[in-house]
Design a protein around this motif. Structure first.
Motif, short mmCIF file in Angstrom:
data_model
loop_
_atom_site.label_atom_id
_atom_site.label_comp_id
_atom_site.label_asym_id
_atom_site.label_seq_id
_atom_site.Cartn_x
_atom_site.Cartn_y
_atom_site.Cartn_z
N VAL A 133 -6.93 5.69 9.67
CA VAL A 133 -8.28 5.31 9.26
C VAL A 133 -9.14 6.53 8.98
N ILE A 134 -9.16 7.49 9.91
CA ILE A 134 -10.05 8.65 9.70
C ILE A 134 -9.50 9.58 8.62
N GLU A 135 -8.16 9.59 8.45
CA GLU A 135 -7.59 10.37 7.35
C GLU A 135 -8.08 9.84 6.01
N LEU A 136 -8.19 8.52 5.88
CA LEU A 136 -8.61 7.93 4.62
C LEU A 136 -10.12 8.02 4.42
N LEU A 137 -10.88 7.89 5.50
CA LEU A 137 -12.34 7.98 5.38
C LEU A 137 -12.77 9.39 5.02
N TYR A 138 -12.22 10.37 5.71
CA TYR A 138 -12.61 11.76 5.46
C TYR A 138 -11.79 12.40 4.34
N GLY A 139 -10.53 12.02 4.23
CA GLY A 139 -9.65 12.64 3.24
C GLY A 139 -9.78 12.06 1.84
N SER A 140 -10.26 10.81 1.73
CA SER A 140 -10.37 10.17 0.42
C SER A 140 -11.77 9.65 0.13
N GLY A 141 -12.66 9.70 1.11
CA GLY A 141 -14.06 9.31 0.88
C GLY A 141 -14.28 7.83 0.69
N LEU A 142 -13.45 6.99 1.30
CA LEU A 142 -13.61 5.55 1.13
C LEU A 142 -14.84 5.02 1.87
N ARG A 143 -15.44 3.98 1.33
CA ARG A 143 -16.47 3.23 2.06
C ARG A 143 -15.77 2.42 3.15
N ALA A 144 -16.53 2.06 4.20
CA ALA A 144 -15.96 1.26 5.29
C ALA A 144 -15.43 -0.07 4.77
N SER A 145 -16.20 -0.72 3.90
CA SER A 145 -15.78 -2.02 3.37
C SER A 145 -14.53 -1.89 2.50
N GLU A 146 -14.42 -0.78 1.76
CA GLU A 146 -13.25 -0.56 0.91
C GLU A 146 -12.01 -0.36 1.76
N LEU A 147 -12.14 0.43 2.80
CA LEU A 147 -11.00 0.71 3.66
C LEU A 147 -10.55 -0.54 4.40
N ALA A 148 -11.51 -1.28 4.97
CA ALA A 148 -11.17 -2.46 5.76
C ALA A 148 -10.42 -3.49 4.91
N ALA A 149 -10.82 -3.62 3.64
CA ALA A 149 -10.24 -4.66 2.79
C ALA A 149 -9.04 -4.19 1.97
N LEU A 150 -8.51 -3.00 2.24
CA LEU A 150 -7.37 -2.51 1.48
C LEU A 150 -6.16 -3.43 1.66
N PRO A 151 -5.58 -3.93 0.57
CA PRO A 151 -4.34 -4.70 0.70
C PRO A 151 -3.15 -3.76 0.84
N VAL A 152 -2.08 -4.26 1.39
CA VAL A 152 -0.89 -3.42 1.57
C VAL A 152 -0.40 -2.87 0.23
N HIS A 153 -0.52 -3.67 -0.83
CA HIS A 153 0.02 -3.22 -2.13
C HIS A 153 -0.80 -2.08 -2.74
N ALA A 154 -1.94 -1.74 -2.14
CA ALA A 154 -2.72 -0.61 -2.64
C ALA A 154 -2.11 0.72 -2.25
N VAL A 155 -1.24 0.71 -1.26
CA VAL A 155 -0.61 1.94 -0.78
C VAL A 155 0.32 2.50 -1.85
N PRO A 156 0.23 3.79 -2.15
CA PRO A 156 1.05 4.37 -3.23
C PRO A 156 2.54 4.31 -2.92
N ARG A 157 3.31 4.11 -3.96
CA ARG A 157 4.77 4.10 -3.83
C ARG A 157 5.35 5.46 -4.25
N ASP A 158 5.02 5.85 -5.47
CA ASP A 158 5.58 7.10 -5.98
C ASP A 158 4.50 8.03 -6.53
N ALA A 159 3.22 7.73 -6.25
CA ALA A 159 2.12 8.59 -6.70
C ALA A 159 1.09 8.66 -5.58
N PRO A 160 0.48 9.84 -5.39
CA PRO A 160 -0.46 10.01 -4.27
C PRO A 160 -1.86 9.46 -4.57
#
Length: 299
Positions: A133-160
């Motif tokens: 959670v903190i890696e994504l908040l600080y490392g990618s600048g996500l909003r709290a609502s964006e991070l909480a609602a991330l679906p599993v399919h949003a996770v990268p497969r072959d691209a960062p």
């Protein structure tokens, strides 16, 4: 609440993809105005002007927010043919100064991550989740609502990159650093397999099964970690980590337009607040470190 204001709120939800928190705030402001002057679709201009007196005890920022909600409603009412005039000019227009966002220093960020990594070393699922959670908040600048609602399919497969749905339903690609990718990989291995949940951070079982981690719970987790890391919990929140992401990137030479894209800001003026944060830091640096700062002024 009148049928006209209900229709306006429905339009915000359907056409602009307004978030629930945004809709709730608009509803409170419009409902309060209708309690004071009646149906907004029919209220005369002098009644609208009287709202300045109703709001006299409020902070300028609160008055500006309420006036903005009404201006948007009146524009909608004119477009729909419910009003022949737009009385928005009668609303107060206080001048407000945008508050500078809270930002954590580099030492605090280091302490926060050191504690999170220490706890995650046990491979406890909750600790690994918090590190991610903190890696994504600080490392990618996500909003709290964006991070909480991330679906599993949003996770990268072959691209960062993460595919993030932000305000108004706008979708953007957000880069994910090597540290965050490693944390994501660990979390996916430990993530509870909840069939009903499509979210990267599911809430759990029971009545919340299938839902995502709530924003309230996210705040609690971040503040708890801060306390264990020796940081004042009042000084931190998911949004403070987003602010730190933006400010520290700007300090490192990031372009303002690039920062706007990364943060998902529709207007560059929103991103420009971080130039003020950086300027304030430079002024403080001069005042504390410049040789003349320690000399007494002459009479």
């Amino acid at each position: 609440m009148s049928a006209a204001t209900e229709a306006f709120l429905a339009m915000l939800a359907a056409e602009r993809g307004a978030a629930l928190n945004t809709l709730s705030a608009y509803r409170r402001d419009l409902d309060g105005a209708e309690e004071a002057i009646g149906d907004l679709a029919a209220a005369p201009r002098d009644a609208v002007a009287s709202l300045a007196g109703e709001w006299a005890s409020l902070a300028p920022a609160s008055v500006a927010r309420k006036a903005s909600a009404l201006r948007q409603f009146f524009g909608f009412a004119v477009d729909e043919g419910w009003r022949q005039d737009d009385p928005s000019g009668a609303l107060p227009a206080p001048r407000t100064r945008r508050a500078l966002p809270k930002v954590l220093g580099h030492d605090q960020i280091t302490a926060l991550f050191a504690r999170a990594e220490e706890e995650a070393a046990t491979n406890d699922p909750k600790a690994v989740r918090l590190l991610t959670v903190i890696e994504l908040l600080y490392g990618s600048g996500l909003r709290a609502s964006e991070l909480a609602a991330l679906p599993v399919h949003a996770v990268p497969r072959d691209a960062p990159f993460l595919t993030v749905t932000g305000k108004g339903g706008a979708t953007r690609l957000v880069p994910v650093g090597a540290r965050a990718l490693a944390a994501l990989g660990r979390w996916l291995e430990l993530r509870p397999q909840i069939p009903a949940s499509r979210y990267l951070f599911p809430a759990g079982n029971g009545r919340t099964a299938g839902q995502h981690l709530s924003r309230v719970r996210l705040f609690q987790l971040i503040k708890g970690l801060a306390g264990r890391a020796g940081i004042d919990p009042a000084s931190i929140s998911p949004h403070v980590l987003r602010h730190a992401f933006a400010t520290h990137l700007l300090e490192g030479g990031a372009d303002l337009r690039v920062l706007q894209t990364l943060l998902g800001h529709a207007d560059i003026s929103t991103t420009q607040i971080y130039t003020h944060v950086d300027s304030a830091r430079l002024v403080a640096l001069v005042n504390s470190r410049h040789p003349l700062a320690t000399r007494a002024t002459s009479d």
